[in-house]
Design a protein around this motif. Structure first.
Motif: not given
Lengths: 81, 164, 110, 91, 230, 117
Positions: E58, E176, E180, E184-188, E201
């Motif tokens: 991330t 992502g 989010a 490549l943000d994994s928090r979705f 995530g």
């Protein structure tokens, strides 16, 4: 205690590096170069980096040796005809 | 249906392996069942090792006896090596001998070969059909029957019951 | 408990050391392989079990069982493959060798 | 000195013995007249290195290091088999 | 001889120049600011137990994307260099492997594949991850190659799997970006409870995709290097 | 740990020496991989802080302050990706070596004199 182990392994690694450069037989040189990676991955555990140790064990000592051997196989079969 | 037994045993085997690796958390169990069934479904046609296993009480008892005998032989072989290595004259009398086996199943043959490799003074060098060529550190027998008697028989009688 | 584990580990380490000495002293590659394979198998198994006993059996035993299984399967296979390759490659047996049935049979075929 | 301290000392001595096992097999790798000798020595070295990895995992108290030992054992087996197959022209 | 002497001199000079950097690396007892942020905020923000994984997937996800592109380019380059067949037609007969190795690899290949899957699905909990898991998958394929001399891999299949996983990687990255904080943000996905398998995530999914992609790419490289009639 | 960074430095020097003095192309590639290993050791040892442990939260380190007990994860991450790239580069170089061998039937560097000046 861990310092003694590190020094022992370090001496072997340096000797293996010199050996890898000066052995006449190329396959023996590859085995010697594999030993360097092999012991480096033990040292990574002393440096508290298990991820790197795992990658080095898998790639440095295993796959690199095998890729070298595959290339040698090509050269050997070219040389024979 | 032909592959069902092999598929089932492979799945169980993989799942036990997953349990040992990942522990018994509920989420791990779900993923483990899914992954082991998937892998064994993909590979089942190429893998014939698991066909040979017999499931019966007698086979189970023989397995346990076999493991005990194997452990004793392994420990004996280590003391044998220790004796030979530490002896100042290095008492060896090596040679490659030929022995015969009656086992037919693949798994039984590989377990026999591995057991021979790990027991005192012997090392499997080559397999050709029914004959094993064995490097023996202290050759005492002259002909093929005698060496078969000495090297193979102690394992073979149990493996024959387990794998047929 | 910890002392018992330590003693098992010590025994394993002694076998590992003996195997290396055997690797140095034996006269040809097949005998070296014999010394190396057997002692490294049992030695490492004892070493691992000793650590599992000494440092908490429950946490260590699962992964150590897998390691032992791997070692028991792969170690004899690799040394068998190597011995076969060495014999095919034509590495000579030592001078005190009594006989070589495999070589006789291979020459008989030709 | 209580028993766990003695046990720790014995573990340390065992690790040192294992490391000297690596050193001795490395001498065989230097001397080894043929490639097969060197491959045998590599095999023994990797098995001893697995033991040392497990020892490190134990003394630092991190069980997750054992995964490294698993990968290590597996890949080193492949390396030795590859060398053997190269020698017998099996690629 | 003179050449060798000059080389020695050069290397000695180099060593003299760089040795102070190595020896006098001040043994800090503090993390620097970036690392401090990663280490303290990482577990709370991303829920990943393995912080190296958090950094790779991330925080430094773009770097990893670039690295996968480099790997892909290397594979393409190897394929390009080896595309022309040499004059030789008939390869020398190969010695088949022994029965023990064949049976043993039958037994070990499922284990290796399962182990690879374990490593790349547990990348956020243990010191594994996509790259290591991919290499273990490759080693299963390699054991198959070593034990069966005439076996071939289906080239189309590996290439299709590789491209599909590459596309999925980009899709998850864009998801992502939309759902989010960034690419490549994994928090979705739900963060979940730390330490269990379904947590952190989308990190396990992204790492599994990386693992499959790396594995297929390395299998492709080895297969290209192994073919005898090129 | 200073010992390991010095060790990595020595490995770099040996690899560089090998790359510059060896005549065989394969030996040059081996020298490159030795440099690679040494460099990775140096980078990882820079991230290490004495008395701290691996940045993975598990039962052994539960409840501890992560900022005070973990090493720097960034060098580990960098090196992890660098190792994979190193494999790809080595494979590429070996394929070049195979091609060069096909072209000249030799692996010695003196035989390639087209671009010599």
């Amino acid at each position: 205690m861990s310092l003694i182990i590190i020094i022992f392994l370090g001496i072997i690694m340096i000797a293996a590096a010199v050996l890898a450069l000066y052995l006449k037989n190329l396959v023996a040189a590859i085995i010697s170069a594999g030993v360097i990676s092999l012991l480096a991955s033990v040292l990574y555990l002393f440096l508290a980096a298990p991820d790197v140790a795992m990658t080095e064990a898998a790639i440095g000592s295993g796959l690199t040796t095998i890729v070298f051997l595959l290339a040698f196989n090509k050269i050997r079969s070219d040389r024979e005809d | 249906m032909k592959y069902f037994k092999s598929w089932f045993l492979l799945s169980i085997f993989l799942f036990i392996f997953w349990l040992l690796l990942a522990g018994t958390d509920l989420q791990e169990l779900i993923v483990g069942i899914a992954v082991s069934i998937l892998i064994s479904s993909i590979l089942v046609k190429n893998i014939s090792v698991f066909d040979d296993i017999k499931i019966s009480l007698k086979a189970f008892i023989c397995t346990i006896v076999y493991i005990c005998i194997f452990m004793v032989e392994l420990i004996k072989s280590n003391f044998d090596v220790a004796f030979r290595v530490l002896h100042p004259k290095l008492p060896i009398n090596p040679g490659i001998v030929k022995v015969r086996t009656e086992l037919k199943s693949k798994l039984g043959r590989i377990i026999l070969a591995n057991s021979i490799t790990l027991t005192p003074g012997t090392l499997t060098v080559e397999i050709q059909e029914d004959y094993y060529y064995i490097h023996w550190i202290d050759v005492t027998a002259e002909d093929i029957d005698r060496s078969t008697e000495l090297i193979v028989k102690k394992f073979e009688k149990y493996l024959e019951v387990i794998f047929g | 408990m910890m002392l018992a584990g330590a003693l098992i580990t010590f025994l394993g380490a002694a076998f590992l050391l003996l195997g290396s000495i055997g690797l140095l002293r034996m006269p040809d590659v097949y005998n070296r392989m014999q010394a190396g394979t057997k002692t490294s198998t049992l030695g490492s198994i004892l070493f691992l079990i000793g650590i599992a006993v000494g440092f908490g059996f429950k946490v260590f035993i699962a992964k150590i069982l897998i390691l032992i299984l791997f070692i028991l399967i792969t170690n004899p296979i690799s040394s068998h493959t190597l011995a076969r390759a060495a014999h095919f490659f034509g590495i000579e047996l030592t001078e005190s060798t009594v006989r070589d049935n495999l070589k006789e049979d291979e020459e008989g075929d030709r | 000195m209580d028993s766990s301290a003695i046990a720790k000392v014995i573990y340390d001595i065992s690790a040192l013995m294992a490391v000297s096992g690596i050193v001795l097999s490395f001498i065989r790798l230097i001397k080894g007249p043929t490639i097969a000798d060197r491959a045998v020595s590599l095999d023994v070295m990797t098995i001893i290195a697995i033991s040392i990895i497990v020892y490190i995992a134990a003394i630092t108290g991190r069980i997750i290091y054992l995964d490294v030992a698993l990968v290590y054992g597996l890949i080193s087996f492949l390396g030795v088999v590859a060398i053997a197959r190269y020698l017998e022209r099996g690629f | 001889m003179a050449k060798r002497f000059i080389t020695l001199l050069l290397i000695a000079l180099l060593a003299y120049m760089f040795l102070p950097f190595i020896v006098e690396v001040d043994e800090t007892s503090q993390l620097n600011r970036v690392a401090e942020k990663y280490v303290t905020a990482g577990p709370l923000e991303l829920g990943a137990a393995n912080l190296v994984t958090a950094v790779i997937v991330t925080y430094r996800g773009l770097d990893t994307l670039g690295e996968i592109v480099v790997l892909f380019i290397a594979a393409v380059g190897i394929g390009f260099l080896l595309r022309k067949p040499s004059k030789k037609k008939i390869a020398a007969p190969k010695r088949s492997s022994s029965e023990i190795l064949r049976t043993g690899s039958d037994f070990l290949i499922p284990l290796l594949i399962l182990f690879g899957v374990y490593i790349f699905t547990h990348g956020h909990l243990t010191p594994g991850g996509g790259f290591q898991g991919g290499v273990v998958l490759t080693s299963a394929a390699l054991l198959f190659m070593l034990s069966n001399t005439e076996a071939r891999f289906n080239k189309q299949l590996t290439e299709v799997i590789e491209s599909v996983s590459g596309i999925f990687y980009l899709i998850i990255g864009i998801l992502g970006l939309i759902l989010a904080g960034g690419f490549l943000d994994s928090r979705f996905l739900q963060l979940g409870e730390m330490g269990r398998l379904f947590s952190a995530g989308a990190i396990p999914i992204i790492y599994s995709i990386i693992g499959i992609k790396v594995g297929m790419e390395l299998i492709g490289i080895l297969e290209k290097l192994r073919k005898e009639e090129i | 740990m200073t010992v390991i960074s010095i060790l990595g430095f020595i490995l770099i020097i040996i690899g560089l020496w090998g790359m510059l003095t060896q005549k065989n192309i394969i030996k040059m590639i081996i020298g490159f991989s030795i440099i690679d290993t040494g460099l990775h050791l140096v980078i990882v040892s820079i991230g290490f802080i004495k008395g701290r442990t691996a940045p993975i939260i598990s039962k052994a380190v539960e409840g501890l302050d992560t900022g005070k007990n973990f090493i720097d994860p960034v060098p580990s991450a960098l090196v992890l990706t660098a190792i994979v790239i190193g494999l790809a580069i080595t494979a590429l170089m070996l394929v070049y070596a195979v091609k060069l061998f096909r072209f000249k039937r030799s692996l010695q560097i003196e035989d390639f004199e087209e671009l010599k000046w």
